[in-house]
Design an enzyme around this catalytic site. Structure first.
Site, short mmCIF file in Angstrom:
data_model
loop_
_atom_site.label_atom_id
_atom_site.label_comp_id
_atom_site.label_asym_id
_atom_site.label_seq_id
_atom_site.Cartn_x
_atom_site.Cartn_y
_atom_site.Cartn_z
N ASP A 1 0.82 -1.22 0.00
CA ASP A 1 0.00 0.00 0.00
C ASP A 1 0.85 1.27 0.00
O ASP A 1 0.31 2.37 0.04
CB ASP A 1 -0.89 0.02 1.24
N TYR B 1 10.37 4.90 1.26
CA TYR B 1 11.35 4.08 1.98
C TYR B 1 12.78 4.19 1.44
O TYR B 1 13.70 3.64 2.04
CB TYR B 1 10.91 2.62 2.02
#
Ligand code: G6P
Ligand code: MN
Length: 409
Positions: A135, A230
């Protein structure tokens, strides 16, 4: 049929869902079991999210990594390595059962670390009808669309990379205008320095706020493409070490916060026999997986970013490797969008990360310490063999109940 796990929290989940479904879809008979074979038999769709060792083990991994002065994130860094070695055997066992008792079912998987889990599944079961999803892109797209003054669904995001390791190359509106250059200008001119109040599942979370703001920092550092959140752990490893609490890690925070709240809410619903006033909401995680299933069932061929075998989608990258790219998904399966050739910087980053992922999978399946250390050295958060070996030794010790027993012979 609702999922399986081997603990009492499963009963809470099961009973909560029975009540919830009886209210919203009384025509659906909800039932639950902790027996994997019973759960999967005859299924058309299997939604999978498992966490061997639970968040407690995630916390142990994080603390070990911090002790050696590296980030211990659950998917990036060596927290991810450790988690992969726990998750892969369990997922392979699950897929093997699915192949036997529901061979035509679609398996939609959220189990992390998705990059290595997907690599292992496609290696062992090349024909598995499994989609490994995340997600993170949809979450980031929402934040970006919001900043640009659009609805996420009115924009088309072009993207390539690996799970938790990708870049956006273009953001088109419905008239075909690319909005990425505007975003870049806003970042480089200093007009965009932070996103306003980032919420996750309806709540502000400082970790996600900082993580999304780091997209801006990453874009400023490398303005060619917009990085996925990330990448912060790889671009800015030392700064992440300063930004996050080493004593009370992300897993500790989740254990003390979300886990307590979710189970308290579920127990309240069970004792009230009603979801009235229940504060649980469905976030991106829940909606995204259901949207994919709907796109398959109704052959909508909607576009989703998922993890699939490259097969040439990224022209200058290993065709056998699993990559994360946009795909059109319908009843006939998954059609990846051709990305073309990617620049040297991104490709080289991906090569190193993919080398790490592939060797981690092999280390896991073979119980090979040599491959484990090779893998670890390829992870960008690890500065040297000495540090990698020390972290590995501690993780090995802490994961005796989960990792391949061959490691311990
Ligand atoms: C995002 C990632 C997931 C990850 C989660 C962790 O949603 O896409 O892969 O599991 O973050 O969130 P948490 O709140 O548990 O740190
Ligand atoms: Mn994810």
């Amino acid at each position: 049929m609702l999922a399986r796990c081997r603990s009492s929290t499963c009963e809470v989940n099961g009973e909560f869902n029975e009540i919830y479904l009886s209210e919203v879809r009384p025509d659906i008979k909800a039932t639950w079991t902790t027996d994997i074979e019973e759960a999967l038999t005859g299924a058309d769709f299997v939604f999978i999210q498992i966490r061997p060792g639970k968040n407690e083990q995630r916390s142990i991994d994080e603390h070990i990594c911090y002790k050696h002065n590296i980030i211990g994130q659950e998917t990036c860094g060596l927290g991810g390595f450790s988690f992969a070695l726990r998750a892969i055997p369990a997922i392979l066992e699950l897929v093997a059962v699915a192949q036997r008792v529901c061979p035509n079912a679609w398996l939609l998987n959220y189990t992390n670390p998705e990059a290595m889990v997907s690599e292992a599944v496609y290696r062992k079961f090349p024909d598995a009808k499994m989609l490994c999803i995340c997600d993170m892109p949809i979450g980031q797209q929402d934040v970006i669309a919001d900043y640009l003054g659009f609805k996420e669904s009115d924009l088309t995001f072009k993207y390539f990379g690996l799970n938790h390791f990708g870049w956006y190359t273009h953001i088109y509106d419905k008239d075909g205008n690319d909005l990425l250059p505007k975003l870049r200008d806003d970042v480089l001119s200093g007009q965009l320095t932070e996103f306003e109040d980032v919420t996750v599942d309806g709540e502000h979370d400082d970790y996600w706020q900082k993580t999304h703001n780091n997209i801006i920092k990453g874009f400023k550092a490398f303005p060619q493409y917009l990085p996925l959140t990330y990448l912060q752990y790889y671009y800015f490893h030392d700064e992440m070490m300063e930004q996050f609490d080493h004593e009370f890690t992300r897993a500790d925070y989740v254990l003390a916060g979300r886990e307590v709240k979710v189970y308290e809410e579920c127990r309240r619903v069970i004792s009230n026999k009603s979801t009235r006033d229940c504060e649980l909401v469905s976030g991106h995680h829940g909606n995204y997986i259901v949207d994919i299933a709907c796109s398959i069932i109704h052959d909508k061929k909607d576009r989703f970013i998922v993890n699939v075998k490259n097969n040439g989608a990224i022209g200058n990258f290993d065709h056998d490797a699993v990559v994360e790219v946009p795909c059109y998904i319908g009843a006939s399966g998954v059609e990846p969008v051709a990305v073309g050739y990617v620049p040297v910087f991104h490709r080289a980053m991906m090569e190193m990360q993919k080398g790490y992922e592939k060797l981690a999978v092999e280390a896991c399946l073979e119980g090979s310490k040599e491959k484990a250390i090779q893998s670890i050295l390829l992870n960008k958060t690890v500065p040297s063999h000495r540090v990698g070996q020390a972290v590995f030794d501690d993780l090995l010790d802490a994961n005796r109940d989960f990792w391949n027993p061959k490691f311990y012979e």
